[in-house]
Design a protein around this motif. Structure first.
Motif, PDB file in Angstrom:
ATOM      1  N   MET A 135     -39.474 -19.705  12.734  1.00  0.00           N
ATOM      2  CA  MET A 135     -39.728 -18.275  12.696  1.00  0.00           C
ATOM      3  C   MET A 135     -40.680 -18.027  11.541  1.00  0.00           C
ATOM      4  O   MET A 135     -41.205 -18.964  10.942  1.00  0.00           O
ATOM      5  N   ASP A 156     -47.183 -14.504  20.181  1.00  0.00           N
ATOM      6  CA  ASP A 156     -45.758 -14.443  19.835  1.00  0.00           C
ATOM      7  C   ASP A 156     -44.891 -14.911  20.995  1.00  0.00           C
ATOM      8  O   ASP A 156     -45.146 -14.582  22.154  1.00  0.00           O
ATOM      9  N   ILE A 158     -41.110 -14.600  22.460  1.00  0.00           N
ATOM     10  CA  ILE A 158     -39.902 -13.787  22.361  1.00  0.00           C
ATOM     11  C   ILE A 158     -38.789 -14.495  23.131  1.00  0.00           C
ATOM     12  O   ILE A 158     -38.873 -14.658  24.341  1.00  0.00           O
ATOM     13  N   TYR A 159     -37.770 -14.920  22.389  1.00  0.00           N
ATOM     14  CA  TYR A 159     -36.602 -15.535  23.015  1.00  0.00           C
ATOM     15  C   TYR A 159     -35.598 -14.426  23.308  1.00  0.00           C
ATOM     16  O   TYR A 159     -35.080 -13.788  22.392  1.00  0.00           O
ATOM     17  N   HIS A 160     -35.332 -14.188  24.575  1.00  0.00           N
ATOM     18  CA  HIS A 160     -34.335 -13.193  24.976  1.00  0.00           C
ATOM     19  C   HIS A 160     -33.008 -13.934  25.122  1.00  0.00           C
ATOM     20  O   HIS A 160     -32.862 -14.776  26.020  1.00  0.00           O
ATOM     21  N   GLU A 165     -32.941 -10.435  20.761  1.00  0.00           N
ATOM     22  CA  GLU A 165     -34.281 -11.019  20.789  1.00  0.00           C
ATOM     23  C   GLU A 165     -34.595 -11.736  19.477  1.00  0.00           C
ATOM     24  O   GLU A 165     -34.248 -11.266  18.398  1.00  0.00           O
ATOM     25  N   LYS A 167     -38.010 -13.512  17.628  1.00  0.00           N
ATOM     26  CA  LYS A 167     -39.456 -13.679  17.703  1.00  0.00           C
ATOM     27  C   LYS A 167     -39.884 -14.927  16.933  1.00  0.00           C
ATOM     28  O   LYS A 167     -39.394 -15.198  15.842  1.00  0.00           O
ATOM     29  N   SER A 168     -40.796 -15.676  17.522  1.00  0.00           N
ATOM     30  CA  SER A 168     -41.282 -16.902  16.910  1.00  0.00           C
ATOM     31  C   SER A 168     -42.764 -17.067  17.212  1.00  0.00           C
ATOM     32  O   SER A 168     -43.324 -16.336  18.028  1.00  0.00           O
ATOM     33  N   HIS A 169     -43.391 -18.024  16.548  1.00  0.00           N
ATOM     34  CA  HIS A 169     -44.778 -18.370  16.838  1.00  0.00           C
ATOM     35  C   HIS A 169     -44.801 -19.717  17.557  1.00  0.00           C
ATOM     36  O   HIS A 169     -43.894 -20.528  17.410  1.00  0.00           O
TER      37      HIS A 169
END
Length: 234
Positions: A135, A156, A158-160, A165, A167-169
């Motif tokens: 992250m 970005d 987005i892990y749901h 949620e 957010k990661s790169h």
């Protein structure tokens, strides 16, 4: 080896829990490494998601244990949380942060043994599909089975997830490679879905956790075959 954190501003209580852990090690035949923290902010500072279990007081100096747990869950949905507190009336709030259990002070070893055994069992159940990812300035940890789908928006990811949620790169290609052994399928260049959470297929859309996600035409036939095999347990 189980990595255990004790977040407790009362040195005597922290020492007692650490002694209990050492006793449990011998009786249960496990290996554990214990780290102690006097307050929640120190515990969260530069957290690296490397703990399996945390025993945490609710009444802490500065951030209380519940708030620490909420912040912790934003980066680590898999760590097993056990609240150790004399504020039993707040224990029910532990379910908001998916706490495994709570123990009321003064904690006896018999009570601790039950809580520790339950926590160890939960860690063992979740170890098979744990993934980690970067992250902004930290690392997150989550069970693959708790991911509904992954979405890419510009740069970005987005892990749901079951816990909300994250957010990661990164690139969808890298995520797809990491999750391919866990029954995930790339239905669209922007979506990678967990087949275990697909609720329905409706025309050119699938429903995952109440969200409609479009399937690329070029992938629909292959997806339907993969999903049918998954549903049949093959």
């Amino acid at each position: 080896m189980y990595k255990i954190a004790i977040v407790e501003n009362d040195a005597q209580d922290a020492e007692q829990i650490e002694l209990y852990v050492k006793r449990y090690e011998k009786e249960a035949g496990i290996s554990a490494k214990v780290s102690r923290f006097e307050d929640g902010e120190l515990f969260l500072l530069n957290y690296k998601t490397h703990f399996d279990i945390v025993f945490m007081d609710i009444k802490l100096v500065g951030l209380d244990g519940l708030e620490v747990a909420r912040k912790l869950r934003a980066i680590d949905q898999e760590i097993v949380i056990v609240f150790v507190t004399n504020m039993a009336q707040y224990a029910i709030k532990g379910y908001e942060v998916d706490a495994c259990d709570f123990a009321v002070k003064p904690v006896t070893y018999a009570d601790f043994y039950i809580k520790m055994r339950k926590a160890v069992r939960r860690v063992r159940r979740g170890q098979d599909d744990i993934i980690t990812f970067k992250m902004m300035g930290s690392v997150a940890k989550i069970s693959a089975s708790n991911i509904y789908y992954v979405e890419v928006i510009k740069h970005d990811l987005i892990y749901h997830t079951v816990g909300g949620e994250i957010k990661s790169h990164g690139t969808m290609r890298d995520v797809e490679e990491k999750l391919k052994k866990y029954s995930f399928y790339r239905v669209h260049h922007s979506y990678l879905v967990n087949l275990a959470h697909v609720y329905a297929v409706q025309g050119d859309f699938i429903v995952v956790n109440g969200t409609e996600i479009k399937i690329s035409r070029s992938k629909k036939l292959d997806f339907m075959e993969k999903f049918a095999k998954f549903a049949e347990g093959r």
